[in-house]
Design an enzyme around this catalytic site. Structure first.
Site, mmCIF file in Angstrom:
data_model
loop_
_atom_site.group_PDB
_atom_site.id
_atom_site.type_symbol
_atom_site.label_atom_id
_atom_site.label_comp_id
_atom_site.label_asym_id
_atom_site.label_seq_id
_atom_site.Cartn_x
_atom_site.Cartn_y
_atom_site.Cartn_z
ATOM 1 N N HIS A 50 60.578 15.474 -34.649
ATOM 2 C CA HIS A 50 60.017 16.569 -33.851
ATOM 3 C C HIS A 50 60.370 16.427 -32.374
ATOM 4 O O HIS A 50 60.766 17.406 -31.723
ATOM 5 C CB HIS A 50 58.495 16.583 -34.035
ATOM 6 C CG HIS A 50 57.798 17.674 -33.293
ATOM 7 N ND1 HIS A 50 57.775 18.980 -33.736
ATOM 8 C CD2 HIS A 50 57.089 17.657 -32.121
ATOM 9 C CE1 HIS A 50 57.086 19.722 -32.878
ATOM 10 N NE2 HIS A 50 56.663 18.948 -31.890
ATOM 11 N N ASP A 54 49.335 13.936 -27.870
ATOM 12 C CA ASP A 54 49.971 15.257 -27.854
ATOM 13 C C ASP A 54 49.964 15.838 -26.441
ATOM 14 O O ASP A 54 48.900 16.147 -25.898
ATOM 15 C CB ASP A 54 49.206 16.189 -28.804
ATOM 16 C CG ASP A 54 49.963 17.465 -29.114
ATOM 17 O OD1 ASP A 54 50.994 17.717 -28.483
ATOM 18 O OD2 ASP A 54 49.510 18.219 -29.997
#
Length: 430
Positions: free
Chosen positions: A338, A242
């Protein structure tokens, strides 16, 4: 291992702690001291073969860069632990704009002075009996922010930059008022949780007469000590790498992304050179996420779970090619993935610097796991950073929305530190 060897190792450790403590007090040379004396304690003690190990040690032994712009806690290596605290002016202080302004000045002055001391000393040097006694500096860093509601309290709405306008509502929001807003924000980070806790206690106490805690949330990421590569992008609780798309801190794009531009309106100049922080409390539905196989998780995100590479690519840092298709003509990165909906190409170049942390509050009374992402995004203006990206994710059907809940939200202005002035002084007294 023989008994004499054990005794020598114990003696060596005691000698190291004493010597490193002295080096910490002087400040200079701490990185060198940490690397030299800790090498014998590492699993792989060959210094030529383990530069990453030395970096791990520096995070524990060094002090944060107190001169980092616009404030410490935005750039540089991220510490493993963080505590974000939102505070409001005390009810008594909100009686009228004059008392609110005086109380705000007192709080900001106290935090500026204490933060400077914490960056140079340690909590146990400031308060006798602090929980951090006997511990190294642990890269302790403090960041101070101001919420838009403070400007209302001190009757300074005319000095509110457009970038500090309230965040819009998003279609996927499920916000709880108790986890939103705040007149002030303290972000405190450290590589050790005891050092962090001791610093938070001192900072909150320093302004206890003028403020009250509105909400707070502790976050964590992998420690430098446990990371095989401390420079590697960390993972979140979903197992995803991330932060890959962040601008590199040594690239000019980084400063352009996080820094507020000079204001056209002189009344807004107090934020010149500062930055804006969006904080979101995002609960992850981890039970539902665990039901997906790896391939399904990768389609939701648009990246490989093991390497972080965009689907169809091999390396984490390979560019996201939104036009790439498989042999049957289908997009390699699904239309609702995403990474596709969050990409700058899909949002007119919108960028932000994300420096998020995981949080885990255990299980609620109803048996639901309360864990997820303490999302923090830095930008020069949310209108060209967080807002268009979040609107795209919310309105275009981000596949990840099914597995997350946005339950807390706040926006803070983080003014640049200025020599000889307390943080926010140009706003309060300007």
């Amino acid at each position: 291992m023989t008994e004499p060897d054990t005794e020598r190792k114990g003696s060596s450790r005691r000698g190291f702690l004493a010597g490193l403590g002295a080096a910490a007090l002087t400040g200079a040379g701490i990185g060198m001291a940490a690397g030299e004396v800790l090498r014998p304690l590492l699993p792989d003690s060959d210094p030529a073969a383990s530069p990453e190990a030395e970096q791990r040690l520096r995070m524990a032994a060094q002090r944060a860069d107190a001169t980092a712009a616009p404030q410490p806690g935005i750039s540089g290596p991220a510490p493993a632990f963080v505590h974000v605290i939102a505070l409001d002016l005390a009810e008594e202080a909100r009686k009228n704009p004059d008392t609110a302004r005086d109380s705000a000045a007192a709080a900001l002055r106290s935090w500026t002075e204490l933060a400077a001391r914490l960056h140079e000393e340690s909590p146990h040097d400031i308060a006798e009996g602090a929980a951090s006694a006997g511990l190294l500096p642990a890269s302790l860093m403090v960041t101070v922010g101001i919420g838009g509601s403070l400007l209302s309290a001190i009757d300074a709405e005319d000095r509110r930059p457009d970038a500090l306008a309230d965040l819009p509502e998003f279609s996927t929001d499920d916000l709880h008022p108790r986890w939103c807003g705040g007149d002030f924000m303290l972000q405190v980070g450290a590589e050790d949780p005891m050092v962090l806790t001791a610093a938070v206690e001192e900072l909150v106490a320093a302004a206890a007469d003028a403020t009250a805690v509105r909400w707070s949330l502790r976050g964590f990421r992998r420690t430098a000590a446990a990371a095989r590569d401390p420079d590697a992008t960390p993972r979140n609780l979903m197992g995803q790498i991330d932060g890959t798309a962040n601008p590199a801190q040594d690239h000019p794009l980084f400063d352009r992304t996080i820094t507020a531009r000079p204001a056209d309106n002189p009344a807004h100049a107090w934020m010149d050179g500062g930055s804006y922080l969006v904080v979101r409390r995002i609960r992850m539905l981890l039970t539902e996420w665990r039901k997906l196989d790896v391939a399904a998780r990768e389609r939701v995100i648009g990246r490989r779970l093991d390497t972080g590479a965009p689907l169809g690519s091999r390396n984490e840092t390979d560019p996201v090619v939104l036009s790439a298709r498989d042999e049957e003509g289908e997009p390699l990165i699904p239309e609702n993935a995403h990474v596709r909906l969050a990409s700058p190409e899909n949002n007119l170049g919108a960028r932000m610097f994300r420096r998020g942390y995981s949080y885990d509050q255990g299980w609620r009374d109803d048996g639901v796991r309360d864990a997820g992402l303490l999302f923090m995004a830095w930008q020069g203006d949310p209108a060209t950073g967080f807002i268009p990206v979040q609107r795209s994710l919310a309105d275009q059907g981000d596949a990840l929305n099914r597995y997350i809940r946005h339950e807390g939200s706040a926006l803070f202005a983080v003014p640049a530190a200025r020599e000889g002035r307390y943080l926010g002084q140009d706003l309060i007294e300007g």
